[in-house]
Design a protein around this motif. Structure first.
Motif, PDB file in Angstrom:
ATOM      1  N   ASP A 181     -12.143   4.500   4.403  1.00  0.00           N
ATOM      2  CA  ASP A 181     -12.566   2.464   4.250  1.00  0.00           C
ATOM      3  C   ASP A 181     -11.871   1.681   3.519  1.00  0.00           C
ATOM      4  O   ASP A 181     -11.488   1.542   1.798  1.00  0.00           O
ATOM      5  CB  ASP A 181     -14.025   2.687   2.970  1.00  0.00           C
ATOM      6  CG  ASP A 181     -14.685   3.440   4.079  1.00  0.00           C
ATOM      7  OD1 ASP A 181     -15.806   3.041   4.843  1.00  0.00           O
ATOM      8  OD2 ASP A 181     -15.492   4.327   3.088  1.00  0.00           O
ATOM      9  N   HIS A 182     -10.673   2.883   3.349  1.00  0.00           N
ATOM     10  CA  HIS A 182      -9.221   1.817   3.074  1.00  0.00           C
ATOM     11  C   HIS A 182      -9.297   0.265   3.197  1.00  0.00           C
ATOM     12  O   HIS A 182      -9.574   0.298   4.442  1.00  0.00           O
ATOM     13  CB  HIS A 182      -8.283   2.409   3.913  1.00  0.00           C
ATOM     14  CG  HIS A 182      -6.739   1.909   2.882  1.00  0.00           C
ATOM     15  ND1 HIS A 182      -5.855   0.798   3.671  1.00  0.00           N
ATOM     16  CD2 HIS A 182      -5.622   2.403   1.994  1.00  0.00           C
ATOM     17  CE1 HIS A 182      -4.903   1.177   2.342  1.00  0.00           C
ATOM     18  NE2 HIS A 182      -5.298   1.955   1.674  1.00  0.00           N
ATOM     19  N   SER A 219       0.612   4.365   8.747  1.00  0.00           N
ATOM     20  CA  SER A 219      -0.214   4.932   8.278  1.00  0.00           C
ATOM     21  C   SER A 219      -0.050   6.556   7.620  1.00  0.00           C
ATOM     22  O   SER A 219      -0.542   6.963   7.020  1.00  0.00           O
ATOM     23  CB  SER A 219      -1.411   5.455   9.520  1.00  0.00           C
ATOM     24  OG  SER A 219      -0.757   6.207  10.591  1.00  0.00           O
ATOM     25  N   THR A 237      -8.632   0.021   7.089  1.00  0.00           N
ATOM     26  CA  THR A 237      -8.424   1.209   8.205  1.00  0.00           C
ATOM     27  C   THR A 237      -9.078   0.547   9.439  1.00  0.00           C
ATOM     28  O   THR A 237      -8.849   1.204  10.565  1.00  0.00           O
ATOM     29  CB  THR A 237      -9.645   2.035   7.727  1.00  0.00           C
ATOM     30  OG1 THR A 237     -10.001   2.396   8.440  1.00  0.00           O
ATOM     31  CG2 THR A 237     -10.938   0.222   7.327  1.00  0.00           C
ATOM     32  N   HIS A 296      -9.490  10.299   0.400  1.00  0.00           N
ATOM     33  CA  HIS A 296     -10.594   9.275   1.188  1.00  0.00           C
ATOM     34  C   HIS A 296     -10.001   7.561   1.384  1.00  0.00           C
ATOM     35  O   HIS A 296      -9.686   7.064   0.780  1.00  0.00           O
ATOM     36  CB  HIS A 296     -12.100   8.512   0.333  1.00  0.00           C
ATOM     37  CG  HIS A 296     -12.936   8.148   1.495  1.00  0.00           C
ATOM     38  ND1 HIS A 296     -13.373   8.721   1.878  1.00  0.00           N
ATOM     39  CD2 HIS A 296     -13.408   6.453   1.264  1.00  0.00           C
ATOM     40  CE1 HIS A 296     -14.097   7.793   2.662  1.00  0.00           C
ATOM     41  NE2 HIS A 296     -14.554   6.354   2.505  1.00  0.00           N
ATOM     42  N   LEU A 297      -9.444   7.946   2.583  1.00  0.00           N
ATOM     43  CA  LEU A 297      -8.846   6.309   3.700  1.00  0.00           C
ATOM     44  C   LEU A 297      -9.789   5.866   4.794  1.00  0.00           C
ATOM     45  O   LEU A 297      -9.549   5.682   5.149  1.00  0.00           O
ATOM     46  CB  LEU A 297      -7.723   7.217   4.677  1.00  0.00           C
ATOM     47  CG  LEU A 297      -6.690   7.890   3.578  1.00  0.00           C
ATOM     48  CD1 LEU A 297      -5.665   9.014   4.825  1.00  0.00           C
ATOM     49  CD2 LEU A 297      -5.462   7.438   3.036  1.00  0.00           C
ATOM     50  N   PHE A 310      -8.378   8.092   8.178  1.00  0.00           N
ATOM     51  CA  PHE A 310      -8.753   5.936   8.716  1.00  0.00           C
ATOM     52  C   PHE A 310      -9.184   6.305  10.115  1.00  0.00           C
ATOM     53  O   PHE A 310      -9.030   7.426  11.235  1.00  0.00           O
ATOM     54  CB  PHE A 310      -7.590   5.837   9.609  1.00  0.00           C
ATOM     55  CG  PHE A 310      -6.499   5.388   8.219  1.00  0.00           C
ATOM     56  CD1 PHE A 310      -6.571   4.395   7.170  1.00  0.00           C
ATOM     57  CD2 PHE A 310      -5.133   6.140   7.670  1.00  0.00           C
ATOM     58  CE1 PHE A 310      -5.306   4.461   5.849  1.00  0.00           C
ATOM     59  CE2 PHE A 310      -4.592   5.918   6.187  1.00  0.00           C
ATOM     60  CZ  PHE A 310      -4.334   5.087   5.356  1.00  0.00           C
ATOM     61  N   TYR A 361       0.471  -1.242   0.223  1.00  0.00           N
ATOM     62  CA  TYR A 361       0.082  -0.194   0.224  1.00  0.00           C
ATOM     63  C   TYR A 361       0.611   1.351   0.597  1.00  0.00           C
ATOM     64  O   TYR A 361       0.042   2.500  -0.406  1.00  0.00           O
ATOM     65  CB  TYR A 361      -0.585  -0.042   1.346  1.00  0.00           C
ATOM     66  CG  TYR A 361      -2.041  -1.088   1.555  1.00  0.00           C
ATOM     67  CD1 TYR A 361      -3.176  -1.293   0.352  1.00  0.00           C
ATOM     68  CD2 TYR A 361      -2.192  -2.206   2.200  1.00  0.00           C
ATOM     69  CE1 TYR A 361      -4.272  -1.761   0.359  1.00  0.00           C
ATOM     70  CE2 TYR A 361      -2.430  -3.391   1.668  1.00  0.00           C
ATOM     71  CZ  TYR A 361      -3.650  -2.758   1.121  1.00  0.00           C
ATOM     72  OH  TYR A 361      -4.947  -3.997   1.087  1.00  0.00           O
ATOM     73  N   ILE A 394       1.208   5.296   4.284  1.00  0.00           N
ATOM     74  CA  ILE A 394       0.132   4.986   3.223  1.00  0.00           C
ATOM     75  C   ILE A 394      -0.679   6.104   2.371  1.00  0.00           C
ATOM     76  O   ILE A 394      -0.814   6.693   1.838  1.00  0.00           O
ATOM     77  CB  ILE A 394      -0.947   3.988   4.100  1.00  0.00           C
ATOM     78  CG1 ILE A 394       0.026   2.736   3.761  1.00  0.00           C
ATOM     79  CG2 ILE A 394      -2.035   3.763   2.821  1.00  0.00           C
ATOM     80  CD1 ILE A 394      -0.986   1.281   4.779  1.00  0.00           C
ATOM     81  N   GLU A 411      -1.601   7.260  -1.343  1.00  0.00           N
ATOM     82  CA  GLU A 411      -2.825   7.582  -1.967  1.00  0.00           C
ATOM     83  C   GLU A 411      -3.120   8.883  -2.042  1.00  0.00           C
ATOM     84  O   GLU A 411      -3.932   9.549  -2.663  1.00  0.00           O
ATOM     85  CB  GLU A 411      -3.874   7.638  -0.336  1.00  0.00           C
ATOM     86  CG  GLU A 411      -4.102   5.994   0.208  1.00  0.00           C
ATOM     87  CD  GLU A 411      -4.245   5.154  -1.173  1.00  0.00           C
ATOM     88  OE1 GLU A 411      -5.642   5.646  -1.914  1.00  0.00           O
ATOM     89  OE2 GLU A 411      -3.885   4.019  -2.214  1.00  0.00           O
TER      90      GLU A 411
END
Length: 228
Positions: free
Chosen positions: A186-187, A207, A190, A183-184, A143, A12, A210, A214
Motif C-alpha cells: 500500500d505504498h 522500486s 504502488t 509493508h510495501l 509492491f 521516497y 524505495i 523502507e
C-alpha cells in the motif's frame, strides 16, 4: 516506463546520511537472505538509480554501519515457497545468521490455483526455525505488481486479488510471529508504472531503492524498540 526523478531527488528514497543514522549501533553480524527472484535480485535498471539489487543494498548499508558483515544470499529465481524452504532453510541455518530476510510466495500467487494456506505454512516454518536459531527475521509485503503496464488488462483483477491476499496474510503472520515487517503493498507509489520492469513480474531500480529505504526504516524502528 522510465522515471523522471533520480534517487538523489526522489522523496521516497534515502537521503544523504540517513542510512548511517538509521543503522547506528546495530549489532547484526551475519545476514542471510532466502527467497525467489526478488531475493536473488531481478530488478530492471532505472536511469538515475543504483543498479545494486535490494537485498545486496541492505547488506551494503549494514556493513557500512558496522564493517565486517558476513552475507549470504540464497535467493533463486522461479522458486515457489515450498521450494525455498526445501532448498534454502538448511543452508541458511548452517550459516548461523543473526538477521534473515525471507521473501517468497509471489510465484505461488502468480498462479490461479494459489494455495494461501500452504504458503502460510511454508513461511511460518522458515520464520520459526530462523527465530529459534536466534535470528531476527524480516518479512515483506511486496509492491502490487498487478499495476505493471506489462500485465495484460484481463489478468490484472485476479492477480491483484492474489497478490494482496499474500501481502495481507504475510502481515498477519508477521504480527503473530514478531518479525520486522516491511509493508510495501500500500505504498503511495504502488500503482506507479515506474516501479515495474518490462517483464511484468519484477520491479525496477526505483522500486528497489524505495524498498531499501523502507527496510532500513523498519530495522531502525526495531532497534529503537529493542533499546527501550
Amino acid at each position: 516506463m522510465a522515471s523522471t526523478s533520480s534517487e538523489a531527488t526522489d522523496p521516497y528514497c534515502l537521503r544523504e546520511g540517513e542510512s548511517a543514522a538509521l543503522l547506528r549501533g546495530h549489532g547484526w553480524q551475519r545476514f542471510v537472505v532466502l527467497g525467489d527472484s526478488v531475493a536473488e535480485g531481478s530488478c530492471e535498471p532505472t536511469p538515475g538509480y543504483s543498479d545494486q539489487q535490494w537485498a545486496d543494498r541492505i547488506a551494503t548499508e549494514l556493513d557500512a554501519a558496522r564493517p565486517g558483515l558476513a552475507y549470504l544470499n540464497l535467493g533463486r529465481s522461479g522458486l515457489r515457497a515450498h521450494e525455498v524452504r526445501a532448498t534454502q532453510l538448511a543452508p541458511a541455518l548452517a550459516f548461523g545468521p543473526d538477521l534473515a530476510l525471507v521473501v517468497c510466495g509471489g510465484n505461488d500467487a502468480f498462479r490461479s490455483r494459489y494455495d494461501a494456506d500452504n504458503v502460510d505454512a511454508e513461511l511460518t516454518a522458515m520464520i520459526v526455525a530462523l527465530q529459534q536459531a536466534d535470528a531476527d527475521v524480516i518479512t515483506v509485503g511486496m509492491f502490487d505488481v498487478s499495476y505493471s503496464p506489462a500485465v495484460p488488462e484481463a489478468l490484472r483483477p485476479g492477480l491483484r486479488e492474489r497478490m494482496r491476499l499474500l501481502s495481507a496474510r504475510t502481515a498477519k503472520l508477521a504480527e503473530r510471529l514478531g518479525t520486522v515487517h516491511v509493508h510495501l503493498t500500500d505504498h503511495p507509489l504502488t500503482a506507479d508504472p515506474t516501479l515495474y520492469s518490462t517483464d511484468g513480474r519484477h520491479g525496477s531500480g526505483r522500486s528497489d531503492a524505495i524498498a531499501t529505504a523502507e527496510t532500513l526504516r523498519r530495522l531502525h524502528s526495531h532497534l529503537a524498540g529493542s533499546a527501550s
